[in-house]
Design a protein around this motif. Structure first.
Motif, short mmCIF file in Angstrom:
data_model
loop_
_atom_site.label_atom_id
_atom_site.label_comp_id
_atom_site.label_asym_id
_atom_site.label_seq_id
_atom_site.Cartn_x
_atom_site.Cartn_y
_atom_site.Cartn_z
N TYR A 66 35.78 22.02 -22.79
CA TYR A 66 36.06 22.50 -24.15
C TYR A 66 36.77 23.84 -24.11
O TYR A 66 36.80 24.55 -23.10
CB TYR A 66 34.76 22.59 -24.95
N TRP A 67 37.33 24.20 -25.28
CA TRP A 67 38.09 25.44 -25.44
C TRP A 67 38.01 25.86 -26.90
O TRP A 67 38.22 25.05 -27.80
CB TRP A 67 39.54 25.19 -25.04
N GLY A 68 37.69 27.14 -27.13
CA GLY A 68 37.64 27.63 -28.50
C GLY A 68 38.02 29.08 -28.60
O GLY A 68 37.90 29.83 -27.63
N LYS A 69 38.51 29.48 -29.77
CA LYS A 69 38.88 30.87 -30.02
C LYS A 69 38.23 31.36 -31.30
O LYS A 69 38.00 30.59 -32.24
CB LYS A 69 40.39 31.03 -30.11
N GLY A 70 37.93 32.66 -31.32
CA GLY A 70 37.30 33.27 -32.49
C GLY A 70 36.54 34.50 -32.06
O GLY A 70 36.79 35.09 -31.01
N LYS A 71 35.58 34.92 -32.87
CA LYS A 71 34.70 36.02 -32.49
C LYS A 71 33.76 35.55 -31.38
O LYS A 71 33.29 34.42 -31.41
CB LYS A 71 33.90 36.49 -33.69
N SER A 72 33.49 36.43 -30.43
CA SER A 72 32.63 36.02 -29.31
C SER A 72 31.25 35.58 -29.79
O SER A 72 30.67 34.64 -29.23
CB SER A 72 32.50 37.17 -28.30
N SER A 73 30.73 36.24 -30.82
CA SER A 73 29.41 35.87 -31.33
C SER A 73 29.43 34.48 -31.96
O SER A 73 28.50 33.68 -31.77
CB SER A 73 28.92 36.90 -32.35
N ASP A 74 30.50 34.16 -32.69
CA ASP A 74 30.60 32.82 -33.31
C ASP A 74 30.75 31.74 -32.24
O ASP A 74 30.15 30.66 -32.34
CB ASP A 74 31.80 32.77 -34.26
N LEU A 75 31.53 32.04 -31.22
CA LEU A 75 31.72 31.07 -30.14
C LEU A 75 30.41 30.84 -29.39
O LEU A 75 30.08 29.69 -29.05
CB LEU A 75 32.79 31.57 -29.18
N ALA A 76 29.67 31.91 -29.14
CA ALA A 76 28.39 31.77 -28.44
C ALA A 76 27.41 30.94 -29.27
O ALA A 76 26.66 30.12 -28.72
CB ALA A 76 27.81 33.15 -28.13
N ARG A 77 27.42 31.15 -30.58
CA ARG A 77 26.53 30.37 -31.45
C ARG A 77 26.91 28.89 -31.44
O ARG A 77 26.04 28.02 -31.49
CB ARG A 77 26.54 30.92 -32.87
N ALA A 78 28.20 28.61 -31.39
CA ALA A 78 28.64 27.21 -31.35
C ALA A 78 28.18 26.54 -30.05
O ALA A 78 27.73 25.39 -30.05
CB ALA A 78 30.16 27.14 -31.48
N VAL A 79 28.28 27.27 -28.94
CA VAL A 79 27.82 26.74 -27.66
C VAL A 79 26.30 26.55 -27.69
O VAL A 79 25.77 25.53 -27.23
CB VAL A 79 28.23 27.66 -26.50
N LYS A 80 25.59 27.53 -28.25
CA LYS A 80 24.12 27.44 -28.32
C LYS A 80 23.69 26.25 -29.16
O LYS A 80 22.74 25.53 -28.80
CB LYS A 80 23.56 28.73 -28.93
N ALA A 81 24.37 26.01 -30.27
CA ALA A 81 24.01 24.87 -31.12
C ALA A 81 24.18 23.56 -30.36
O ALA A 81 23.37 22.64 -30.47
CB ALA A 81 24.86 24.87 -32.38
N ALA A 82 25.24 23.46 -29.55
CA ALA A 82 25.45 22.24 -28.75
C ALA A 82 24.39 22.11 -27.68
O ALA A 82 23.90 21.01 -27.40
CB ALA A 82 26.85 22.27 -28.14
N LEU A 83 24.02 23.24 -27.05
CA LEU A 83 22.95 23.21 -26.05
C LEU A 83 21.63 22.74 -26.68
O LEU A 83 20.87 21.98 -26.07
CB LEU A 83 22.76 24.60 -25.44
N ASP A 84 21.37 23.18 -27.90
CA ASP A 84 20.12 22.83 -28.57
C ASP A 84 20.00 21.33 -28.84
O ASP A 84 18.89 20.80 -28.92
CB ASP A 84 19.98 23.60 -29.88
N THR A 85 21.14 20.64 -28.99
CA THR A 85 21.05 19.18 -29.22
C THR A 85 20.48 18.47 -28.01
O THR A 85 19.96 17.35 -28.14
CB THR A 85 22.44 18.58 -29.54
N GLN A 86 20.56 19.08 -26.84
CA GLN A 86 20.08 18.43 -25.62
C GLN A 86 18.58 18.56 -25.43
O GLN A 86 18.01 17.96 -24.54
CB GLN A 86 20.80 19.01 -24.39
N THR A 87 17.94 19.36 -26.28
CA THR A 87 16.50 19.56 -26.18
C THR A 87 15.75 18.79 -27.27
O THR A 87 14.53 18.84 -27.31
CB THR A 87 16.14 21.05 -26.27
N LYS A 88 16.48 18.13 -28.16
CA LYS A 88 15.82 17.42 -29.25
C LYS A 88 15.38 16.03 -28.80
O LYS A 88 15.99 15.43 -27.93
CB LYS A 88 16.79 17.32 -30.44
#
Length: 300
Positions: free
Chosen positions: A278-300
């Motif tokens: 994957y590849w994304g651009k934006g604020k580092s905090s927003d990008l980190a949150r997007a990655v974290k949200a995807a990581l969280d789907t793997q624990t459900k």
């Protein structure tokens, strides 16, 4: 008379076996054609109805040769009856770089699975990719989803006949200065820091030929951040189990992250692990949150 009736019945059955199942509620081939807007072909041998549309709106050259769609530049969707009822679809859609992610979102938003994204050629101009899809449900629902996917391609090319060559985002600064703590706090783990860039690596384990392989052998999810806090890029790789692929894709796309490849890195591993880049651009905090949200789907 009985012999004649029996023979005529067998003939009728034989003819029926070779015709499309237009009257079958599970696979109404007439409706598939009506909804997709593409004429199809019936394979009696496999019980499959396939619609194919050539990608001839943009000329594609491979190694300097203008390639006709017949040589592998056609989008297609194949429908068959599902063993548990309803229908199943599998297909492949030819996409250019600026089409990949909007088209992927159209597939995911309409109930299709995206199962692979890769190239088929070298030295192709413009660069062309292939997005594989699948799904189960009613033939009408699946046909509608396929139509949405193909309509999105037409919409993009209608707005700009020539494929784009960049994401169109502002350029990144020459020197990176990502605040590591911001990324680490959001993702909940320490990262590697190098010249203003930050990288997080999360290992998984699998077995190959009875040998355990993990993070350092390449079985890992990672995210690397560069640029500035207010103008950053993230790129990386998710290692996912088969059932985790679609939730991770949906989460990343909902977070504005572009998917650039879906494939496997190994064979004969247990459990089977797929990789998406994957590849994304934006604020580092927003990008980190997007990655974290995807990581969280793997624990459900």
């Amino acid at each position: 008379m009985k012999t004649y009736t029996f023979s005529r019945s067998l003939t009728s059955l034989a003819i029926a076996a070779t015709l499309p199942l237009a009257a079958n509620a599970a696979l109404d081939t007439n409706r598939v054609e009506q909804i997709t807007g593409v004429k199809g072909a019936w394979s009696a041998a496999e019980g499959v109805f396939k619609v194919t549309t050539p990608r001839n709106d943009v000329k594609i050259a491979v190694d300097g040769w203008t390639m006709p769609p017949f040589m592998g530049l056609a989008s297609w969707a194949a429908f068959t009856e599902g063993k548990m009822g309803g229908a199943m679809v599998m297909g492949d859609t030819v996409v250019f770089q600026d089409e990949v992610n909007p088209v992927m979102s159209a597939a995911l938003d309409n109930g299709l699975s995206v199962t692979a994204l890769h190239n088929h050629f070298f030295y192709d101009e413009p660069k062309v990719y292939f997005m594989h899809i699948g799904g189960e449900g009613s033939a009408e629902k699946l046909s509608t989803a396929v139509r949405k996917v193909w309509d999105k391609v037409k919409e993009i090319r209608g707005a700009n006949p020539q494929p784009g060559t960049t994401f169109g985002d502002p350029p990144l600064p020459g020197q990176s200065s990502i605040t590591a703590k911001t990324v680490e706090d959001i993702l909940g783990m320490k990262g590697q820091v190098n010249n203003g860039m930050v990288k997080i690596v999360i290992g998984r384990t699998a077995k190959m030929m009875d040998t355990e392989v993990g993070k350092e052998m390449g079985v890992n999810t990672w995210a690397a951040f560069a640029g500035a806090d207010d103008n950053a890029v993230v790129d990386g790789d998710f290692a996912v189990l088969e059932d985790q692929l679609q939730p991770v894709l949906k989460s990343l796309r909902n977070g504005g992250i572009n998917i650039v490849a879906i494939h496997h890195h190994m064979t004969h591993e247990e459990p089977r692990i797929l990789f998406l880049h994957y590849w994304g651009k934006g604020k580092s905090s927003d990008l980190a949150r997007a990655v974290k949200a995807a990581l969280d789907t793997q624990t459900k």
